[in-house]
Every structure is written in C-alpha cells, then in structure tokens.
Design a protein around this motif. Structure first.
Motif, PDB file in Angstrom:
ATOM      1  N   SER A 157       0.849  -1.360   0.158  1.00 47.20           N
ATOM      2  CA  SER A 157      -0.009  -0.096   0.084  1.00 47.20           C
ATOM      3  C   SER A 157       0.581   1.247  -0.029  1.00 47.20           C
ATOM      4  O   SER A 157       0.361   2.306   0.239  1.00 47.20           O
ATOM      5  N   VAL A 184       2.284   4.176  -2.000  1.00 51.18           N
ATOM      6  CA  VAL A 184       2.019   4.898  -3.526  1.00 51.18           C
ATOM      7  C   VAL A 184       3.415   5.010  -4.094  1.00 51.18           C
ATOM      8  O   VAL A 184       3.673   4.591  -5.385  1.00 51.18           O
ATOM      9  N   TYR A 239      -0.475   1.496  -7.304  1.00 53.20           N
ATOM     10  CA  TYR A 239      -1.411   1.057  -6.145  1.00 53.20           C
ATOM     11  C   TYR A 239      -2.977   1.351  -6.117  1.00 53.20           C
ATOM     12  O   TYR A 239      -3.701   0.331  -6.115  1.00 53.20           O
ATOM     13  N   THR A 286       6.004   5.575   6.859  1.00 55.16           N
ATOM     14  CA  THR A 286       6.021   6.759   5.991  1.00 55.16           C
ATOM     15  C   THR A 286       4.882   7.526   6.336  1.00 55.16           C
ATOM     16  O   THR A 286       4.898   8.780   5.540  1.00 55.16           O
ATOM     17  N   LEU A 342       2.185  10.169   7.861  1.00 58.23           N
ATOM     18  CA  LEU A 342       2.580  11.722   8.635  1.00 58.23           C
ATOM     19  C   LEU A 342       2.074  11.339  10.225  1.00 58.23           C
ATOM     20  O   LEU A 342       3.131  11.839  10.891  1.00 58.23           O
ATOM     21  N   VAL A 388      10.722  16.668  11.199  1.00 56.25           N
ATOM     22  CA  VAL A 388       9.772  16.115  10.232  1.00 56.25           C
ATOM     23  C   VAL A 388       9.754  16.952   8.936  1.00 56.25           C
ATOM     24  O   VAL A 388       9.877  18.089   9.075  1.00 56.25           O
ATOM     25  N   GLU A 389       9.852  16.250   8.009  1.00 54.01           N
ATOM     26  CA  GLU A 389       9.838  17.020   6.705  1.00 54.01           C
ATOM     27  C   GLU A 389       8.272  17.098   6.174  1.00 54.01           C
ATOM     28  O   GLU A 389       7.570  15.965   6.136  1.00 54.01           O
ATOM     29  N   TYR A 417       6.257  17.642   3.140  1.00 56.22           N
ATOM     30  CA  TYR A 417       6.414  17.179   1.703  1.00 56.22           C
ATOM     31  C   TYR A 417       5.707  18.390   0.813  1.00 56.22           C
ATOM     32  O   TYR A 417       4.460  18.037   0.419  1.00 56.22           O
ATOM     33  N   CYS A 444      -0.703  19.879   2.150  1.00 58.14           N
ATOM     34  CA  CYS A 444      -1.733  19.012   1.475  1.00 58.14           C
ATOM     35  C   CYS A 444      -2.888  18.515   2.742  1.00 58.14           C
ATOM     36  O   CYS A 444      -2.870  18.682   3.950  1.00 58.14           O
ATOM     37  N   TYR A 448      -8.486  12.096   8.037  1.00 58.53           N
ATOM     38  CA  TYR A 448      -7.954  11.207   8.936  1.00 58.53           C
ATOM     39  C   TYR A 448      -9.125  10.589   9.468  1.00 58.53           C
ATOM     40  O   TYR A 448     -10.364  10.877  10.055  1.00 58.53           O
ATOM     41  N   ARG A 484       5.981  15.351  -2.544  1.00 61.34           N
ATOM     42  CA  ARG A 484       6.102  13.810  -2.687  1.00 61.34           C
ATOM     43  C   ARG A 484       5.485  13.356  -3.955  1.00 61.34           C
ATOM     44  O   ARG A 484       4.418  13.865  -4.259  1.00 61.34           O
ATOM     45  N   ASP A 535       1.108  12.958  -4.702  1.00 59.14           N
ATOM     46  CA  ASP A 535       0.295  13.442  -3.668  1.00 59.14           C
ATOM     47  C   ASP A 535      -0.872  14.215  -4.382  1.00 59.14           C
ATOM     48  O   ASP A 535      -0.489  15.281  -4.519  1.00 59.14           O
TER      49      ASP A 535
HETATM   50  N1  UFG Z   1       3.599  13.840   4.841  1.00 57.12           N
HETATM   51  C1  UFG Z   1       4.548  14.994   5.058  1.00 57.12           C
HETATM   52  N2  UFG Z   1       5.660  14.301   5.810  1.00 57.12           N
HETATM   53  C2  UFG Z   1       5.668  13.074   6.053  1.00 57.12           C
HETATM   54  C3  UFG Z   1       4.858  11.889   5.715  1.00 57.12           C
HETATM   55  C4  UFG Z   1       3.852  12.686   5.061  1.00 57.12           C
HETATM   56  O1  UFG Z   1       4.421  15.849   4.587  1.00 57.12           O
HETATM   57  O2  UFG Z   1       6.670  12.643   6.728  1.00 57.12           O
HETATM   58  C5  UFG Z   1       2.334  14.608   4.169  1.00 57.12           C
HETATM   59  C6  UFG Z   1       1.953  13.756   2.646  1.00 57.12           C
HETATM   60  O3  UFG Z   1       2.758  14.281   1.649  1.00 57.12           O
HETATM   61  C7  UFG Z   1       0.449  13.908   2.554  1.00 57.12           C
HETATM   62  C8  UFG Z   1       0.035  13.637   3.954  1.00 57.12           C
HETATM   63  O4  UFG Z   1       1.126  14.131   4.789  1.00 57.12           O
HETATM   64  O5  UFG Z   1       0.158  15.130   2.280  1.00 57.12           O
HETATM   65  C9  UFG Z   1      -0.542  12.392   4.547  1.00 57.12           C
HETATM   66  O6  UFG Z   1       0.549  11.412   4.141  1.00 57.12           O
HETATM   67  P1  UFG Z   1       0.187   9.985   4.352  1.00 57.12           P
HETATM   68  O7  UFG Z   1       1.617   9.366   3.897  1.00 57.12           O
HETATM   69  O8  UFG Z   1       0.269   9.730   6.041  1.00 57.12           O
HETATM   70  O9  UFG Z   1      -0.945   9.356   3.598  1.00 57.12           O
HETATM   71  P2  UFG Z   1      -1.159   9.338   2.306  1.00 57.12           P
HETATM   72  O10 UFG Z   1      -2.250  10.453   2.175  1.00 57.12           O
HETATM   73  O11 UFG Z   1       0.034   9.701   1.315  1.00 57.12           O
HETATM   74  O12 UFG Z   1      -1.650   7.908   2.016  1.00 57.12           O
HETATM   75  C10 UFG Z   1      -2.830   7.343   2.654  1.00 57.12           C
HETATM   76  C11 UFG Z   1      -2.832   5.833   2.594  1.00 57.12           C
HETATM   77  C12 UFG Z   1      -2.329   5.182   1.343  1.00 57.12           C
HETATM   78  C13 UFG Z   1      -3.321   5.579   0.085  1.00 57.12           C
HETATM   79  C14 UFG Z   1      -3.554   7.102  -0.080  1.00 57.12           C
HETATM   80  C15 UFG Z   1      -4.660   7.557  -0.786  1.00 57.12           C
HETATM   81  O13 UFG Z   1      -1.823   5.512   3.624  1.00 57.12           O
HETATM   82  O14 UFG Z   1      -2.401   3.731   1.330  1.00 57.12           O
HETATM   83  O15 UFG Z   1      -3.926   7.651   1.317  1.00 57.12           O
HETATM   84  O16 UFG Z   1      -4.114   8.621  -1.422  1.00 57.12           O
HETATM   85  F1  UFG Z   1      -2.976   5.200  -1.024  1.00 57.12           F
END
Ligand code: UFG
Length: 326
Positions: free
Chosen positions: A76, A78, A140, A187, A189, A203-204, A206, A217, A221, A280, A283
């Motif tokens: 899962s 991306v 994905y 990975t 947030l 924390v970075e 993105y 973004c 949640y 990233r 996103d």
């Molecule tokens: N982010 C950061 N820093 C970090 C981690 C994340 O800025 O260290 C940002 C990401 O860019 C994003 C937001 O925080 O904007 C949330 O990121 P997550 O990685 O927590 O979650 P995602 O939205 O990328 O991913 C989730 C699910 C995936 C699914 C996706 C659907 O975990 O499995 O939603 O878009 F595919």
C-alpha cells in the motif's frame, strides 16, 4: 462467524481482528508477516503463509470452514508502487485472484474488500462521493480499482457478494492501548510526527506550495477503530443479504499537514521541529470523503471523528511502545 482475515496481522487488520473477537466472531488470520506482527493478533488463529499459494488458500477455506472473508492483505505504498508496479499487480491483483478463485471453489460468498481513496486520483470535486470518476494516478490505486472491477464478474458467475471500502487516511490506535501502528519503514504523517515528538527528530513536510489555505496537503483522517466498525457493519450487512456495494470511509473533514502538526503539539505538549521539503510525487492536494452513503445505508457513525482524539490514541500507544511491537 468464522471469518478469514487476510493481512490480519497488519495495522488495520489487527484492529479488525480485535473488533471481530469482541463481537464473538472467530478470526482466521492469513498473513505472511512481511509487514504485520504476530503479537498484534489478539485471538483466533494465525496462519503464517502467502495468499499467492492457491493450495494453502483452498485448504484454509475448507478446513477452516470459512463463512466470510475480510481481504486486507496488500502492498500500500504509493511511491513504491510507481517504482515497482509489478509487485503491486502481483500481490494486490494476482493474489486477490487466488483468493476469489478459492472462495468460488469453496462456495464462500461474502467478501469485505479494503480499497482506497487512491482509486479517485486527483479529485475534481470535494468532498468526494462514490460516484466521482475513478482515475488512479499510481499503480497502487490502479491495482485496487482492478480488483473492484473484477468483483462484479465473480458475483455474476458465482454469486459472491462484496462490499468494497475505500479508506481515506487511516490513523490513530486502539483506544484500549493494546494495538497501534508499527510500519517499517514508517511513511505516514501522524506516526512520523509523533516519533519526532519522542526523539526530537525533524519532520519533513512534503511541499508547502499546494493550492490550499496554508499550502500543505489536506487529508481526511479516520480512526482505525471507526474503520474496524465499518468492516463489522459491512460483514453483517452482507450476511443479512444486502446487495454488493462500494463505500467511502472518512470523516468528511480535511486537515492540512500544518494542522496535524499543530494538533500533535497540543497532544504531546512539546514543539515539533519541521522542515519544508519538496512535494512527494503522486500526492493530490486535497482528499476529503463524503461518507454519507455508508452512514445512510449501513448506519455507520464514527466514534472518534475528532483529530485531537485520533492523535491522542496514537500518542498513547507510541509513548508506551517506542520500539513498536518489539
Ligand atoms: N506527509 C508529510 N511528511 C511525512 C509524511 C507525510 O508531509 O513525513 C504528508 C504527505 O505528503 C501527505 C500527508 O502528509 O500530504 C499524508 O501522508 P500519509 O503518507 O500519511 O498518507 P497518504 O495520504 O499519502 O496515504 C494514504 C494511505 C495510502 C493511500 C492514500 C490515498 O496511506 O495507502 O492515502 O491517497 F493510497
């Protein structure tokens, strides 16, 4: 009911297994433990094995007298899916075929499938309803959409009914403190922010140049216990004869990365160091669910919609398990 839970040792799967146990069901977990943790399976049976093994899956279906399946096992990430699409088509699509064929051969007719908001790609309306066009922007999301598209054909051929749940951002931890999120590498947030709070790491973020009010973004949640509740309702609806369906699962409210970090500072009582990095790839700027359909049809109402509470449950687990399940 005897329920096969594929991927039941993972973050979301383990919370679902606990919810099944609390409702008096018997979970049979099939998990290769590539990402999951045996300690996270709080009861029922854990079979360490691979969903890609047709003989094993068929034996479990029959020997386990499986009555329904919750199918969570999948890759899962991306970013990884863009680098290595074959892994996603093999594990998420190919292995689901093994499962569906075993269900068809054994006459198991009820399936709850974990899908994702990633099937929508870059949304053109917000909040996103289930009727929004599906146009994934990474392998994905495509792999999950391919499974969604296969399911009606299995229904037509074998009478297999399904409910697909399109999760938005799963977050939080078991309110009793027994289970939590432990990905390696992490990975996501919220756990990254909380680990930063514990260790003083930075924390970075993105990207801070998105077309959103603060430039970061926005995501919807949803507490992992509320996700689990939805799976139980879906299972019960299928067994009661409800037709196949697809539902979004989110709270209908979005929070920016900055808002998440500010809320985490309130919860932890400390300052979190941040650095703005590049975007990233893949996103979308804003992903917010309309969950009205599942509320109206299955009576799903989240118990933990409040972001502060979601993060507080995650913080409780993280503080008590700084090394995860080890
Ligand atoms: N982010 C950061 N820093 C970090 C981690 C994340 O800025 O260290 C940002 C990401 O860019 C994003 C937001 O925080 O904007 C949330 O990121 P997550 O990685 O927590 O979650 P995602 O939205 O990328 O991913 C989730 C699910 C995936 C699914 C996706 C659907 O975990 O499995 O939603 O878009 F595919």
């Amino acid at each position: 009911m005897r329920v096969l839970v594929t991927g039941g040792a993972g973050y979301i799967g383990s919370h679902i297994v606990k919810a099944l146990l609390q409702k008096g069901h018997y979970p049979i977990v099939l998990d290769n433990l590539s990402k999951g943790h045996a300690e996270a399976v709080l009861g029922g049976e854990l079979i360490r094995g691979d969903l890609g093994d047709p003989g094993l899956v068929q034996r479990i279906m029959e020997a386990g007298e499986v009555e329904a399946v919750i199918h969570m096992a999948a890759d899962s990430l991306v970013g990884e899916s863009v680098e290595n699409p074959g892994k996603y088509f093999r594990n998420n699509v190919g292995n689901t075929l093994v499962l569906l064929n075993a269900m068809a051969a054994s006459g198991v007719k009820n399936l709850v499938f974990s899908s994702t908001a990633a099937v929508y790609g870059e949304p053109c309306t917000s909040p996103i309803e289930e009727t929004h066009p599906t146009c994934p922007t990474n392998p994905y999301g495509t792999s999950k959409l391919m499974v969604e598209m296969m399911l009606p054909w299995y229904e037509r051929a074998f009478g297999l009914r399904f409910i697909s749940l399109r999760y938005f951002n799963a977050a939080g931890a078991d309110p009793d403190g027994e289970l939590g999120e432990d990905h390696r590498p992490e990975t996501h947030l919220i756990p990254n922010v909380l680990q930063a709070a514990l260790t003083g790491r930075t924390v970075e973020i993105y990207g801070a140049d998105y077309p959103t009010p603060d430039g970061t973004c926005i995501r919807d949640y949803i507490h992992v216990a509320d996700l689990s509740l939805a799976h139980l309702l879906a299972l019960e609806a299928l067994v009661a004869g409800q037709p196949s369906a697809t539902y979004n699962l989110g709270n209908g409210r979005g929070f920016s990365v900055h808002e998440v970090i500010r809320t985490a500072e309130e919860v932890t009582g400390g300052k979190i160091q941040v650095r703005i990095g590049p975007r990233r790839p893949g996103d979308p700027a804003v992903l917010v669910a309309s969950a009205e359909k599942i509320s109206a049809e299955l009576g799903w109402h989240p118990l933990y919609p409040d972001l502060h509470r979601i993060i507080a449950t995650a913080w409780h687990w993280q503080k008590n398990h700084p090394d995860g399940y080890l």
